[in-house]
Design an enzyme around this catalytic site. Structure first.
Site, PDB file in Angstrom:
ATOM      1  N   GLN A 148       4.858  -3.715  -1.908  1.00  0.00           N
ATOM      2  CA  GLN A 148       3.996  -2.736  -1.034  1.00  0.00           C
ATOM      3  C   GLN A 148       2.514  -3.691  -0.882  1.00  0.00           C
ATOM      4  O   GLN A 148       2.000  -4.451  -1.499  1.00  0.00           O
ATOM      5  CB  GLN A 148       3.678  -1.396  -1.656  1.00  0.00           C
ATOM      6  CG  GLN A 148       4.503  -0.548  -1.769  1.00  0.00           C
ATOM      7  CD  GLN A 148       4.511   0.985  -2.145  1.00  0.00           C
ATOM      8  OE1 GLN A 148       5.349   1.316  -2.909  1.00  0.00           O
ATOM      9  NE2 GLN A 148       3.424   1.283  -1.872  1.00  0.00           N
TER      10      GLN A 148
ATOM     11  N   HIS B 213       5.719  -2.703   4.034  1.00  0.00           N
ATOM     12  CA  HIS B 213       6.302  -2.454   2.750  1.00  0.00           C
ATOM     13  C   HIS B 213       7.807  -2.699   2.930  1.00  0.00           C
ATOM     14  O   HIS B 213       8.533  -2.057   3.941  1.00  0.00           O
ATOM     15  CB  HIS B 213       6.029  -0.838   2.546  1.00  0.00           C
ATOM     16  CG  HIS B 213       4.722  -0.335   1.964  1.00  0.00           C
ATOM     17  ND1 HIS B 213       3.685  -1.389   2.029  1.00  0.00           N
ATOM     18  CD2 HIS B 213       4.173   0.574   1.825  1.00  0.00           C
ATOM     19  CE1 HIS B 213       2.736  -0.690   1.766  1.00  0.00           C
ATOM     20  NE2 HIS B 213       3.029   0.586   1.469  1.00  0.00           N
TER      21      HIS B 213
ATOM     22  N   GLY C  33     -12.402   4.879   7.406  1.00  0.00           N
ATOM     23  CA  GLY C  33     -11.684   4.275   6.606  1.00  0.00           C
ATOM     24  C   GLY C  33     -10.378   3.434   7.014  1.00  0.00           C
ATOM     25  O   GLY C  33     -10.525   3.570   8.454  1.00  0.00           O
TER      26      GLY C  33
ATOM     27  N   ASN D  26       3.384  -0.195   6.970  1.00  0.00           N
ATOM     28  CA  ASN D  26       3.038   1.050   6.266  1.00  0.00           C
ATOM     29  C   ASN D  26       1.869   1.701   6.783  1.00  0.00           C
ATOM     30  O   ASN D  26       1.457   2.758   6.603  1.00  0.00           O
ATOM     31  CB  ASN D  26       2.471   0.370   4.601  1.00  0.00           C
ATOM     32  CG  ASN D  26       1.736  -0.600   4.837  1.00  0.00           C
ATOM     33  OD1 ASN D  26       1.887  -1.891   5.470  1.00  0.00           O
ATOM     34  ND2 ASN D  26       0.351  -0.566   4.415  1.00  0.00           N
TER      35      ASN D  26
ATOM     36  N   CYS E 171       3.854   6.534   2.600  1.00  0.00           N
ATOM     37  CA  CYS E 171       4.243   5.220   3.487  1.00  0.00           C
ATOM     38  C   CYS E 171       5.420   4.479   2.684  1.00  0.00           C
ATOM     39  O   CYS E 171       6.371   3.746   3.225  1.00  0.00           O
ATOM     40  CB  CYS E 171       3.259   4.132   3.508  1.00  0.00           C
ATOM     41  SG  CYS E 171       2.333   3.925   1.996  1.00  0.00           S
TER      42      CYS E 171
ATOM     43  N   GLU F  43       2.551   6.478  -7.306  1.00  0.00           N
ATOM     44  CA  GLU F  43       3.622   6.063  -5.971  1.00  0.00           C
ATOM     45  C   GLU F  43       4.996   6.038  -6.692  1.00  0.00           C
ATOM     46  O   GLU F  43       5.827   6.543  -5.591  1.00  0.00           O
ATOM     47  CB  GLU F  43       3.154   4.477  -5.649  1.00  0.00           C
ATOM     48  CG  GLU F  43       3.556   4.063  -4.356  1.00  0.00           C
ATOM     49  CD  GLU F  43       2.691   4.573  -3.389  1.00  0.00           C
ATOM     50  OE1 GLU F  43       3.118   4.262  -2.166  1.00  0.00           O
ATOM     51  OE2 GLU F  43       1.735   5.160  -3.511  1.00  0.00           O
TER      52      GLU F  43
ATOM     53  N   LYS G 194       5.958   9.657  -6.067  1.00  0.00           N
ATOM     54  CA  LYS G 194       6.201  10.092  -4.732  1.00  0.00           C
ATOM     55  C   LYS G 194       7.431   9.686  -3.882  1.00  0.00           C
ATOM     56  O   LYS G 194       8.065  10.159  -3.337  1.00  0.00           O
ATOM     57  CB  LYS G 194       4.880   9.830  -3.762  1.00  0.00           C
ATOM     58  CG  LYS G 194       3.576  10.278  -4.251  1.00  0.00           C
ATOM     59  CD  LYS G 194       2.599   9.581  -3.626  1.00  0.00           C
ATOM     60  CE  LYS G 194       1.100   9.979  -4.099  1.00  0.00           C
ATOM     61  NZ  LYS G 194       0.042   9.086  -3.354  1.00  0.00           N
TER      62      LYS G 194
END
Length: 361
Positions: A184, A251, A14, A336, A158, A210, A213
């Site tokens: 972002q 970001h 990934g 990020n 991030c 998001e 968080k």
């Protein structure tokens, strides 16, 4: 260091896994010796498994091209070949929790980029400049897992990197109310513009999960270790909006802050540029020498000019000024996928090694 520690990357195909490989290609302490991914990639060379999907702007490291990708679910087999692992697996939260603890129980430390364990009370969630003392909870985690050297440590989301370090630098002025809007980059979703062409010239005012968080994770960073677990801080109150914008990396955050103690602008800037933590004091290999830079130009920070500050491991701040509703407002910028993801995790591993938590098996 005479011999490098052997590292495995879980979820190595990934975008974050690729970033790990790029960052570790010449690391003085760590050497990637194993890459593990889903069963469909297992058995192929890493280069074959990627099949043209290398997304970094630097070439694929020669040393990993011919590594045979292992099945990440064959925990004992992967763990037997490494001293510790970085985790960037793409699974459900419950599956991630289970597989990371399974690796830890093989006496293999896990340093994770994933969110699954960020609220596990005895798992440290680290920004090494902010809360290195949280490594103390690892002793309690080992008792729970029944391990001698295996444990899980994580890094935070991030999106908070562009403002949580700033608020930490200002803690003596007691920030108590914060409004943040983050803009972002698409790499935060594991995408490039080739993968996600509909993002060109577009903004999406929603990123699933998001905002919660971004509001809650800083409080855990500022929490205290008590009875073998992390107790989150009660303040400041943070409210956040998170918006996806047509930027590849970086970001940006627009932030408004109220303070109980009223500082001057000059005092705030001085706190930013002088802010240092354990990584700088220990001279860890990935540590930025200057953690936070303050830019005086009215049109900075900018992604194109500033996202790679300190090799992507530093934070850039600008446009600090008094506000008519809040006390001050500013703009922050962080990379990020470097500071906010793989690079932040590498720095966590360096701290854990320096503190004696990660060593050769």
């Amino acid at each position: 260091m005479s011999q490098k520690l052997k590292v495995g990357i879980l979820g190595g195909t990934g975008m974050v896994g690729q970033r790990f490989l790029a960052l570790l290609s010449d690391h003085p302490w760590f050497e990637v010796t194993s890459v593990a991914a889903s069963p469909r990639s297992a058995g192929k060379t890493y280069e074959e498994a990627l099949a043209g999907r290398w997304k970094m702007d630097t070439p694929m490291p020669q040393a990993v091209k011919n590594l045979t990708v292992m099945n990440v679910n064959e925990v004992e087999k992967v763990a037997s070949q490494v001293d510790f692992v970085f985790s960037a697996v793409d699974m459900s939260k419950d599956e991630i929790k289970a597989i990371e603890e399974a690796y830890a129980k093989t006496e293999t430390p896990v340093v994770s980029n994933n969110s699954a364990h960020r609220w596990t009370k005895d798992v440290p969630m680290l920004v090494p400049e902010i809360n290195p003392e949280h490594v103390e909870v690892i002793a309690s985690q080992k008792k729970r897992l029944g391990t001698e050297r295996g444990f899980v440590a994580v890094k935070p989301n991030c999106s908070i990197q562009s403002y949580a370090p700033v608020l930490t630098a200002w803690k003596e002025y007691e920030p108590y109310e914060v409004v943040a809007t983050t803009y972002q980059a698409i790499s935060g979703a594991g995408k490039t513009f080739r993968d996600w062409p509909e993002m060109e010239g577009n903004i999406i005012p929603y990123i699933g999960g998001e905002e919660e968080k971004s509001e809650k994770e800083p409080l855990r960073l500022w929490g205290t270790v008590r009875d073998g677990e992390i107790v989150p801080a009660a303040s400041p109150l943070i409210t956040c909006q998170c918006i996806r914008v047509p930027v590849l990396n970086g970001h940006t955050a627009a932030v408004f802050v109220k303070f109980r103690q009223k500082p001057t602008k000059e005092q705030l800037i001085e706190k930013l540029v002088s802010f240092r933590g354990a990584p700088q004091e220990l001279e860890l290999p990935s540590a930025p020498k200057q953690f936070i830079q303050y830019l005086t130009e009215e049109n900075r920070p900018q992604v194109t000019a500033d996202v790679d500050f300190e090799r992507g491991m530093g934070i850039s701040v600008g446009r600090l000024r008094e506000d008519t509703v809040y006390d001050y407002k500013f703009v922050g910028l962080s990379h990020n996928t470097v500071r906010g993801a793989a690079g932040g995790a590498v720095l966590c591993a360096e701290l854990l090694k320096a503190k004696g938590y990660i060593a050769a098996k």
